[in-house]
Design a protein around this motif. Sequence first.
Motif: not given
Length: 208
Positions: A81-82, A84-85, A101-102, A125, A128-129, A195
């Motif tokens: 995962a990114r 900032e996720s 998102k989080h 998840l 995501i972006k 973040y």
Amino acid sequence: SNYVWGLRQWFKLQHLPDPIFGVLEWDDFMQAVDVVAWVAQEPRKPVPVSVIRAALVAVDLSSFREVQAALLMVILFFTFARSESPCPKSFTGKGSFDPTKHLQVKDVEVRLDAALDKTFVAVRLKAIKQDPRIERPEAAGNEDWIYIGDVEGPFSILLWLSRFWAFFPADGTSPPRPRDSPFFRDQERERVLTYPHAKEDVLSLIHI
């Protein structure tokens, strides 16, 4: 694909026909162009696994901040995962905590597969972006769970999760965390971990 969606909406706002009408095999075309892309102007330098391993070994187990940073690293390491996720960018305003998102408490679970006689950590998840509107098939019903099997040594997800949960005792001395609340917390465990603070904690742990 998001730009195409925006263009279609713009046409509709101008009271014009959707430009894809009459285009044969449109879905096939969009699947061909809907790919993960990287921005060339933002190079990413990989962190060697040996550095992560050394950081995990050196964690002060009495420090909530360090244990949480270690758990965050392990989750990101296995889910891809990114960064900032799991955490919002700010406490308030734009970029603040968003349940779509989080990570929330209910998004991290320990599950037992009776058939395999194996225990896994499931991490959900969300937006995501690459998929801000959660349109990917595997996320239908917001059920995009990533299953992480346990391993021996410093990368044990079950070990780090148990160490993290130890800071939230379920012995009646404090109320259980609400399932809809943020999973990661700040050092005082009163607000969500943002973040920027998460990045600072991880960089401090791996000494970069």
